[in-house]
Design a protein around this motif. Structure first.
Motif, mmCIF file in Angstrom:
data_model
loop_
_atom_site.group_PDB
_atom_site.id
_atom_site.type_symbol
_atom_site.label_atom_id
_atom_site.label_comp_id
_atom_site.label_asym_id
_atom_site.label_seq_id
_atom_site.Cartn_x
_atom_site.Cartn_y
_atom_site.Cartn_z
ATOM 1 N N UNK A 1 -4.694 -46.242 61.652
ATOM 2 C CA UNK A 1 -4.254 -46.165 60.258
ATOM 3 C C UNK A 1 -5.368 -45.536 59.436
ATOM 4 N N UNK A 2 -5.048 -44.422 58.747
ATOM 5 C CA UNK A 2 -6.083 -43.737 57.977
ATOM 6 C C UNK A 2 -6.211 -44.340 56.579
ATOM 7 N N UNK A 3 -7.086 -43.737 55.757
ATOM 8 C CA UNK A 3 -7.356 -44.274 54.427
ATOM 9 C C UNK A 3 -6.147 -44.203 53.505
ATOM 10 N N UNK A 4 -5.186 -43.334 53.836
ATOM 11 C CA UNK A 4 -3.959 -43.232 53.042
ATOM 12 C C UNK A 4 -2.840 -44.099 53.599
ATOM 13 N N UNK A 5 -3.200 -44.983 54.525
ATOM 14 C CA UNK A 5 -2.258 -45.916 55.154
ATOM 15 C C UNK A 5 -1.233 -45.191 56.025
#
Length: 213
Positions: free
Chosen positions: A154-158
């Motif tokens: 899961x990246x920083x932008x969800x």
């Protein structure tokens, strides 16, 4: 009128002086317009800015690329093509700092879902971790006699990216993308089926496309 009061005098400039004052502003605006006009086509055509996950590139000669990649690799690269699925890129990447060359190809399904195949031989846990964004295994799936470890990043932008990691014919294969579980199952089945019977091992007609990087 008191001598201490100064008259309210408005400065008056000539038309020629006004043109000289406004010239730099006009030049700046014209320069910006020209710059934007030049940049827009470049940005639209730049492959780095194109989202490879959601378009089909008809120029991908998968037969030729997979054949040349297999020749370079010394083993058949995995290049299945389930009915209705299409490749949007395929390449063999070598000359890596870690000395691990790998096959990489993207598939767009008939339902516009995206799955990417990464295949390499003689890898190590660090290589797998790098290719899966250090995602930790969360589940296991048995498909076509191969155990696949599912990992989710899961990246920083969800935004979530799913990875399935398995050993197929002594090669490490990583499936990745944001497709549904059913699509990953179909992709895993197609990968194993193709590995058991590789078909893109005969030299195709010359096309000049090797996909070697």
């Amino acid at each position: 009128m008191s001598t201490s009061e100064e008259p309210n005098v408005k400065p008056v400039i000539t038309e020629k002086q006004a043109r000289r004052i406004n010239a730099p502003a006009r030049s700046m605006i014209i320069s910006m317009i020209v710059m934007v006009a030049l940049l827009v086509p470049i940005l639209l055509l730049s492959p780095q800015l194109t989202n490879t996950r959601n378009y089909f590139d008809p120029k991908v000669d998968i037969d030729s690329i997979a054949y040349h990649a297999s020749t370079e690799a010394g083993y058949p690269v995995i290049a299945p093509e389930p009915a209705g699925w299409r490749y949007n890129f395929a390449r063999w990447t070598t000359n890596q700092a870690d000395k691990i060359s790998y096959w990489n190809a993207g598939l767009l399904t008939d339902h516009q879902q995206y799955v990417e195949i990464t295949q390499a031989k003689d890898v190590n846990p660090t290589w797998v971790a790098n290719k899966t964004n250090n995602a930790t295994p969360q589940a296991e799936h048995e498909v076509a006699g191969v155990r696949w470890d599912e990992r989710v990043y899961t990246d920083k932008d969800d935004k979530k990216t799913t990875y399935w990691v398995g050993e197929v014919k002594k090669n490490t294969v990583i499936l990745s993308g944001d497709a549904s579980r059913e699509t990953f199952v179909a992709a895993a089945q197609a990968v194993v089926d193709y590995a058991n019977n590789p078909t893109r091992t005969v030299a195709p007609s010359p096309s000049g496309t090797s996909g070697i990087q």
